[in-house]
Design a protein around this motif. Structure first.
Motif, short mmCIF file in Angstrom:
data_model
loop_
_atom_site.label_atom_id
_atom_site.label_comp_id
_atom_site.label_asym_id
_atom_site.label_seq_id
_atom_site.Cartn_x
_atom_site.Cartn_y
_atom_site.Cartn_z
N ILE A 26 0.84 -1.21 0.00
CA ILE A 26 0.00 0.00 0.00
C ILE A 26 0.87 1.26 0.00
O ILE A 26 0.65 2.19 -0.79
CB ILE A 26 -0.95 0.00 1.21
CG1 ILE A 26 -1.97 -1.14 1.08
CG2 ILE A 26 -1.66 1.34 1.34
CD1 ILE A 26 -2.82 -1.35 2.32
N ILE A 27 1.88 1.27 0.87
CA ILE A 27 2.73 2.46 0.99
C ILE A 27 3.49 2.74 -0.31
O ILE A 27 3.57 3.88 -0.78
CB ILE A 27 3.71 2.29 2.17
CG1 ILE A 27 2.93 2.34 3.49
CG2 ILE A 27 4.79 3.37 2.15
CD1 ILE A 27 3.77 2.05 4.71
N VAL A 28 4.05 1.69 -0.91
CA VAL A 28 4.81 1.87 -2.15
C VAL A 28 3.88 2.31 -3.28
O VAL A 28 4.27 3.12 -4.13
CB VAL A 28 5.58 0.58 -2.53
CG1 VAL A 28 6.23 0.72 -3.90
CG2 VAL A 28 6.65 0.29 -1.48
N ALA A 29 2.65 1.80 -3.32
CA ALA A 29 1.69 2.22 -4.34
C ALA A 29 1.39 3.70 -4.23
O ALA A 29 1.36 4.43 -5.23
CB ALA A 29 0.41 1.40 -4.23
N VAL A 330 -1.55 -4.03 -8.22
CA VAL A 330 -3.02 -4.09 -8.22
C VAL A 330 -3.62 -2.75 -7.82
O VAL A 330 -4.60 -2.28 -8.42
CB VAL A 330 -3.50 -5.21 -7.27
CG1 VAL A 330 -5.01 -5.13 -7.08
CG2 VAL A 330 -3.09 -6.57 -7.81
N LEU A 331 -3.04 -2.10 -6.81
CA LEU A 331 -3.55 -0.79 -6.37
C LEU A 331 -3.37 0.27 -7.45
O LEU A 331 -4.23 1.15 -7.62
CB LEU A 331 -2.83 -0.37 -5.09
CG LEU A 331 -3.18 -1.20 -3.84
CD1 LEU A 331 -2.32 -0.76 -2.66
CD2 LEU A 331 -4.66 -1.06 -3.50
N ILE A 337 -8.18 2.63 -13.13
CA ILE A 337 -9.58 2.38 -13.45
C ILE A 337 -10.50 3.44 -12.85
O ILE A 337 -11.43 3.92 -13.50
CB ILE A 337 -9.99 0.98 -12.96
CG1 ILE A 337 -9.20 -0.10 -13.71
CG2 ILE A 337 -11.49 0.76 -13.16
CD1 ILE A 337 -9.40 -1.49 -13.15
N PHE A 338 -10.22 3.83 -11.60
CA PHE A 338 -11.20 4.65 -10.87
C PHE A 338 -10.79 6.09 -10.57
O PHE A 338 -11.65 6.94 -10.37
CB PHE A 338 -11.55 3.96 -9.54
CG PHE A 338 -12.15 2.60 -9.69
CD1 PHE A 338 -13.42 2.43 -10.22
CD2 PHE A 338 -11.44 1.47 -9.30
CE1 PHE A 338 -13.98 1.17 -10.34
CE2 PHE A 338 -11.99 0.20 -9.43
CZ PHE A 338 -13.26 0.04 -9.96
#
Length: 546
Positions: A26-29, A330-331, A337-338
């Motif tokens: 999450i952090i790297v994304a 994935v993130l 996409i959003f």
């Protein structure tokens, strides 16, 4: 045959690693979204292509790469090399430019895959650390100044760093104060966040700050350049358009990115692997990066590699396996996409600030000072590479540095270290008379230790050293060659040794060779030398002992 890397960690996955992998992913994304867009801008690509380069390549690297924490994606130095190699051929951001970048990515991937398959990972060891340090330092300066037009909010036509600075100085009256404020404010904000709120990614804070400022004060109408519309959706599969002419034109850039990218990636991966106590394979790392680049080329990316800063963040955030990188990818896909609409008001000045803050730490003046202190010639190599990269150009600079370092190596090997030995009676040993002036010598004896392999290029220097000794010692009757430092000898040098022996014999001077190592003895044995001449030690001869 070794199984694919992902099977090694996937089938042995430990539940206790899940929390750290999710957190790190999450952090790297969050960090990679603004960085990817910024590095795309640096590479001359649309910002969205930076997000494309941060998705598929990450997933592909996880299949073959052996590093568990390496964060693959766009990086500053490689992005600069992309721009330097393609901008003379096409207008940055144009369809032709994007096509060339995709082809370049495919070329880099294929070269890395071939090198991995042929087990050529050792080649990078021929690149001097001084050259790489100087190149990255100069490249960091070039990268930082390439963002000057976004920081000042004025168009700058010059490509060369020094000319760009001069052009900017002449246009100070045209500076967009809002763009400058946003850039300086973003840098300040990221430094504050890093110092006081390290858990919060600084680039994300800067992005939110820039978007809010532009949106609230409608700064796009006051000359502040913004990202604008960012296409949504995942990258689509497309076959790169390839021609022989394009391949030949891009080959030098592809080779440069291949080597520089791999060295940056492997160096960081190795640091983490040592800390975590697992082994890396240079050849499998090449294959992993090759697959990441070759595969990413079919989805609109540009060349990628493992990054220093993101890999460090990934590791420090708790990543234990490549699952962290898969979560990152994935993130970013979900962002595509959003959430691409959220970046409409993002000012280019913020992306410039992110780039500048990311590269300033690459300027390694401390390394240059250390090289000069330890070994001045390495410091000189650093200066030559740094100056060439900064003044002549990025690709030319790295080539000049590599060639110069190889020339220095050849020059040094052609003039190997030798030492006249004297006898220390108290210790019953032979030592260099320059370092041990008390060591005893004899007028008619000359003992020379050769501290290098003997081959065709340096045999002449050794002969000159013997002739000099003959000139300085007119009563010389015995030469003893200490081969304890000679690890190998080629056929040409062997013939030279035989020639010395014959020539000095005719002058009434005997030559004895002592302390031969096994591989050297084998070659002399094949040349027909007597066994009793191959196993002598200096104690057997004791030429200087009273």
């Amino acid at each position: 045959m070794k199984q694919p890397a992902f099977l090694e960690w996937l089938f042995h996955y430990k539940k206790e690693n899940l929390k750290g992998d999710i957190t790190a992913g999450i952090i790297v994304a969050i960090m990679l979204v603004p960085q990817g867009m910024a590095y795309a801008m640096l590479a001359g690509m649309p910002p969205v292509n930076g997000l494309y380069a941060a998705t598929i390549p990450i997933l592909l690297y996880a299949l073959l790469g052996t590093s568990r924490q390496l964060a693959v994606g766009p990086v500053a130095v490689v992005s600069l090399l992309v721009y330097a190699g393609i901008s003379p051929l096409a207008e940055p951001g144009s369809d032709e430019y994007i096509t060339l970048a995709v082809v370049l990515m495919l070329m880099v991937g294929v070269i890395q895959l071939l090198m991995g398959a042929l087990k050529l990972g050792f080649i990078v060891k021929f690149f001097s650390h001084a050259v790489i340090s100087a190149f990255t330092s100069a490249a960091a300066i070039i990268i930082a100044f390439s963002q000057l037009k976004h920081v000042l909010g004025i168009p700058l036509e010059s490509e060369h760093t020094l000319m760009m600075i001069g052009e900017a100085a002449g246009k100070l009256g045209e500076v967009n104060s809002w763009a400058l404020l946003i850039a300086l404010g973003s840098i300040t904000l990221m430094l504050i966040v890093k110092r006081f709120i390290p858990a919060l990614p600084g680039p994300l804070a800067a992005v939110l700050f820039g978007i809010a400022l532009v949106y609230l004060f409608q700064l796009e109408g006051q000359g502040v350049s913004i990202i604008g519309e960012v296409p949504g959706g995942l990258p689509s599969f497309a076959l790169p358009v390839i021609s022989v002419d394009v391949l030949l034109t891009l080959l030098p850039t592809a080779l440069t990115i291949t080597f520089i990218g791999f060295m940056e990636s492997f160096a960081m991966a190795k640091v983490i692997a040592v800390k975590e106590d697992y082994r890396l394979s240079a050849d499998r790392e090449l294959s992993g990066l090759g697959l990441a680049n070759a595969g990413g080329a079919f989805f609109g990316g540009f060349p990628v590699t493992g990054g220093f800063s993101r890999s460090a963040v990934n590791y420090d955030s708790g990543a234990k396996t490549p699952l962290a990188s898969i979560i990152t990818a994935v993130l970013i896909m979900m962002t595509l996409i959003f959430f691409t609409g959220a970046f409409y008001y993002l000012p280019n000045a913020v992306l410039a600030a992110i780039i500048i803050l990311a590269v300033y730490k690459l300027i390694d003046v401390k390394e240059a000072k250390s090289l000069f202190k330890l070994r001045p010639i390495d410091g000189f190599i650093w200066v030559v590479t740094f100056a060439s990269t900064l003044i002549i150009g990025v690709e030319q600079g790295i080539i000049i540095g590599i060639v110069f370092s190889l020339l220095v190596f050849i020059w040094q090997s052609a003039y190997p270290h030798t030492a006249e030995l004297g006898y220390l009676e108290d210790h019953n040993i032979y030592r260099n008379v320059k370092r041990f002036p008390e060591a005893v010598t004899k007028e008619g004896v000359f003992v020379l230790r050769i501290d290098a392999p003997l081959y065709f290029a340096n045999a002449g220097f050794t002969e000159d050293r013997l002739d000099q000794a003959h000139y300085e010692k007119p009563k010389l009757t015995h030469i003893v060659l200490d081969f304890s430092g000679v690890n190998s000898i080629d056929a040409v040098a062997l013939h030279e040794v035989e020639k010395w022996k014959h020539d000095f014999d005719t002058r009434g001077i005997a030559i004895t060779i002592v302390e031969m190592k096994g591989p050297v003895r084998d070659i002399f044995r094949k040349a027909g030398w007597k066994e009793e001449d191959l196993h002598r030690t200096i104690q057997d001869v004791d030429p200087l002992r009273a």
